[in-house]
Structures are given as structure tokens and as C-alpha cells.
Design a protein around this motif. Structure first.
Motif, PDB file in Angstrom:
ATOM      1  N   ASN A  57       0.889  -1.158   0.000  1.00 58.60           N
ATOM      2  CA  ASN A  57       0.000   0.000   0.000  1.00 58.60           C
ATOM      3  C   ASN A  57       0.926   1.206   0.000  1.00 58.60           C
ATOM      4  N   VAL A  58       1.099   1.797  -1.171  1.00 65.38           N
ATOM      5  CA  VAL A  58       2.081   2.862  -1.343  1.00 65.38           C
ATOM      6  C   VAL A  58       1.552   4.149  -0.716  1.00 65.38           C
ATOM      7  N   LYS A  59       2.288   4.601   0.272  1.00 62.50           N
ATOM      8  CA  LYS A  59       1.921   5.831   0.973  1.00 62.50           C
ATOM      9  C   LYS A  59       3.060   6.821   0.835  1.00 62.50           C
ATOM     10  N   GLN A  60       2.701   8.063   0.716  1.00 66.01           N
ATOM     11  CA  GLN A  60       3.700   9.121   0.628  1.00 66.01           C
ATOM     12  C   GLN A  60       4.053   9.588   2.034  1.00 66.01           C
ATOM     13  N   PRO A  61       5.334   9.863   2.276  1.00 67.49           N
ATOM     14  CA  PRO A  61       5.690  10.426   3.589  1.00 67.49           C
ATOM     15  C   PRO A  61       4.919  11.717   3.809  1.00 67.49           C
ATOM     16  N   GLN A  62       4.526  11.937   5.051  1.00 70.53           N
ATOM     17  CA  GLN A  62       3.776  13.150   5.357  1.00 70.53           C
ATOM     18  C   GLN A  62       4.664  14.371   5.223  1.00 70.53           C
ATOM     19  N   LYS A  70      -2.854   0.831  18.014  1.00 73.13           N
ATOM     20  CA  LYS A  70      -2.195  -0.200  17.226  1.00 73.13           C
ATOM     21  C   LYS A  70      -1.644   0.379  15.927  1.00 73.13           C
ATOM     22  N   ILE A  71      -0.418   0.037  15.619  1.00 73.71           N
ATOM     23  CA  ILE A  71       0.190   0.392  14.346  1.00 73.71           C
ATOM     24  C   ILE A  71       0.105  -0.851  13.476  1.00 73.71           C
ATOM     25  N   THR A  72      -0.536  -0.726  12.331  1.00 70.27           N
ATOM     26  CA  THR A  72      -0.707  -1.880  11.446  1.00 70.27           C
ATOM     27  C   THR A  72       0.414  -1.881  10.414  1.00 70.27           C
ATOM     28  N   MET A  73       1.302  -2.863  10.554  1.00 66.95           N
ATOM     29  CA  MET A  73       2.418  -3.004   9.630  1.00 66.95           C
ATOM     30  C   MET A  73       1.981  -3.719   8.355  1.00 66.95           C
ATOM     31  N   ALA A  74       1.050  -4.649   8.521  1.00 65.70           N
ATOM     32  CA  ALA A  74       0.541  -5.430   7.400  1.00 65.70           C
ATOM     33  C   ALA A  74      -0.793  -6.028   7.820  1.00 65.70           C
ATOM     34  N   LYS A  75      -1.554  -6.484   6.835  1.00 69.48           N
ATOM     35  CA  LYS A  75      -2.855  -7.072   7.128  1.00 69.48           C
ATOM     36  C   LYS A  75      -3.122  -8.189   6.131  1.00 69.48           C
ATOM     37  N   THR A  76      -3.546  -9.332   6.663  1.00 71.15           N
ATOM     38  CA  THR A  76      -3.900 -10.470   5.821  1.00 71.15           C
ATOM     39  C   THR A  76      -5.417 -10.569   5.728  1.00 71.15           C
ATOM     40  N   PHE A 136      -5.640 -15.487  -0.502  1.00 75.50           N
ATOM     41  CA  PHE A 136      -5.344 -14.483   0.518  1.00 75.50           C
ATOM     42  C   PHE A 136      -4.644 -13.300  -0.120  1.00 75.50           C
ATOM     43  N   VAL A 137      -4.851 -12.131   0.488  1.00 73.65           N
ATOM     44  CA  VAL A 137      -4.114 -10.924   0.116  1.00 73.65           C
ATOM     45  C   VAL A 137      -3.426 -10.431   1.377  1.00 73.65           C
ATOM     46  N   ILE A 138      -2.126 -10.202   1.262  1.00 71.25           N
ATOM     47  CA  ILE A 138      -1.376  -9.599   2.365  1.00 71.25           C
ATOM     48  C   ILE A 138      -0.949  -8.215   1.902  1.00 71.25           C
ATOM     49  N   GLU A 139      -1.407  -7.220   2.645  1.00 72.13           N
ATOM     50  CA  GLU A 139      -1.161  -5.826   2.302  1.00 72.13           C
ATOM     51  C   GLU A 139      -0.165  -5.248   3.304  1.00 72.13           C
ATOM     52  N   TYR A 140       0.953  -4.748   2.797  1.00 72.02           N
ATOM     53  CA  TYR A 140       2.016  -4.187   3.627  1.00 72.02           C
ATOM     54  C   TYR A 140       2.004  -2.664   3.511  1.00 72.02           C
ATOM     55  N   ASP A 141       2.193  -1.968   4.622  1.00 69.61           N
ATOM     56  CA  ASP A 141       2.323  -0.520   4.625  1.00 69.61           C
ATOM     57  C   ASP A 141       3.698  -0.183   4.054  1.00 69.61           C
ATOM     58  N   SER A 142       3.743   0.545   2.950  1.00 67.14           N
ATOM     59  CA  SER A 142       5.017   0.796   2.265  1.00 67.14           C
ATOM     60  C   SER A 142       6.008   1.588   3.109  1.00 67.14           C
ATOM     61  N   LEU A 143       5.533   2.553   3.892  1.00 64.27           N
ATOM     62  CA  LEU A 143       6.452   3.356   4.712  1.00 64.27           C
ATOM     63  C   LEU A 143       7.118   2.497   5.778  1.00 64.27           C
ATOM     64  N   ILE A 144       6.356   1.598   6.366  1.00 64.34           N
ATOM     65  CA  ILE A 144       6.918   0.697   7.383  1.00 64.34           C
ATOM     66  C   ILE A 144       7.819  -0.328   6.715  1.00 64.34           C
TER      67      ILE A 144
END
Length: 160
Positions: free
Chosen positions: A35-40, A55-61, A78-86
Motif C-alpha cells: 500500500n504505497v503511501k507518501q511520507p507526510q 495499534k500500528i498496522t504493519m501489514a494485514k492479511t 489471501f491478500v497480504i497488504e504491507y504498509d510501504s512506509l513501514i
């Protein structure tokens, strides 16, 4: 709107972990997405500290529903979604641990695919007040102690 791209690095890590640690997943299609996120952008306002316990979500299945499988015309279970910034900030060993953790959420047996909850859920303050009042918490603590002593012995043998 969120932008998603394939996380090839996570796919490679998962491919190395599944045969040894997650054989129930062999042959299943699992999508690994960033999940591509731009730095704030820097703000003139002071940054608020996260709430205690937030809770900080690093990834979600997620399990892919039959409807979504039909729409995608793929057999992704299954889909595993990772936070790109993390993800981008993690060292290699932590990325491996995160992928391994998320693969543990993917269950598969004779009845089909399902999501698996964490082995233990508890608050530190309850442990402080009530001790190991649930069997899953006690088992988790015993595993932690075993791992801690194993790592401690390994460090002593390596001279660290």
C-alpha cells in the motif's frame, strides 16, 4: 485513493518460508501488495504523539471472498497488504519476521481457507495485576522464556 503495487520482495520471502514453516499454504495463490503511501509533509504544527495503546498496522492479511475471486478471474486465496512506509524502513530480518507473521494468519485445511487469530491477546497491566490467568498467556510466556534463554546462550557462545 490508495495505490497498490506487487511486493516482489515479500513474495520471494514467502516463497522461501512456505515449504519449511507453512506447508499448508503450498500451491495456494497469495497476493502480496504494498500500500504505497507518501511520507507526510512537514507541518508547522507540532506532531501529535500516537495515543497510548493505539495499534500500528504493519501489514494485514485478508481472505479473498469467492465474489472477489470471480471478479479478479484468479484463484487468489489471501491478500497480504504491507504498509510501504513501514516496509521500506524495516531491515531484512524484520521483513522476514513480518511476512512469516502474516503467513501464520492464513489457514488452510480440509474444509478450506480461513483466517487465523493471534495465539495470545492480553494487556500488560492485566498481567501485572492478575498474572498468567489464561492458559494461552502462560504458554506464550513459557515460549518467550525458552526463546530468551536460547538467544542468551547463543550470544554467550558467540562471544557477544
Amino acid at each position: 485513493m490508495a495505490e497498490y503495487i506487487t511486493n516482489d520482495e515479500a513474495i520471494a520471502i514467502a516463497d522461501s518460508l512456505i515449504p519449511e514453516f507453512h506447508p499448508r499454504l503450498i500451491g495456494l495463490k497469495i497476493a502480496h501488495l504494498l500500500n504505497v503511501k507518501q511520507p507526510q509533509k512537514p507541518s508547522k504544527k507540532p506532531k501529535k504523539q500516537p495515543r497510548q495503546g493505539k495499534k500500528i498496522t504493519m501489514a494485514k492479511t485478508s481472505k479473498v471472498s469467492a465474489k472477489m475471486q470471480a471478479l479478479a478471474e484468479q484463484d487468489i486465496k489471501f491478500v497480504i497488504e504491507y504498509d510501504s512506509l513501514i516496509w521500506d524502513a524495516l531491515p531484512e530480518d524484520k521483513k522476514t519476521a513480518l511476512v512469516d507473521h502474516e503467513l501464520c494468519h492464513a489457514g488452510n485445511d480440509a474444509d478450506g481457507c480461513y483466517l487465523v487469530n493471534h495465539s495470545v491477546e492480553e494487556f500488560r497491566e492485566i498481567l501485572d495485576r492478575r498474572g498468567f490467568w489464561k492458559s494461552d498467556v502462560l504458554q506464550f510466556a513459557e515460549t518467550c522464556e525458552s526463546v530468551y534463554h536460547s538467544q542468551e546462550n547463543s550470544n554467550e557462545q558467540s562471544g557477544n
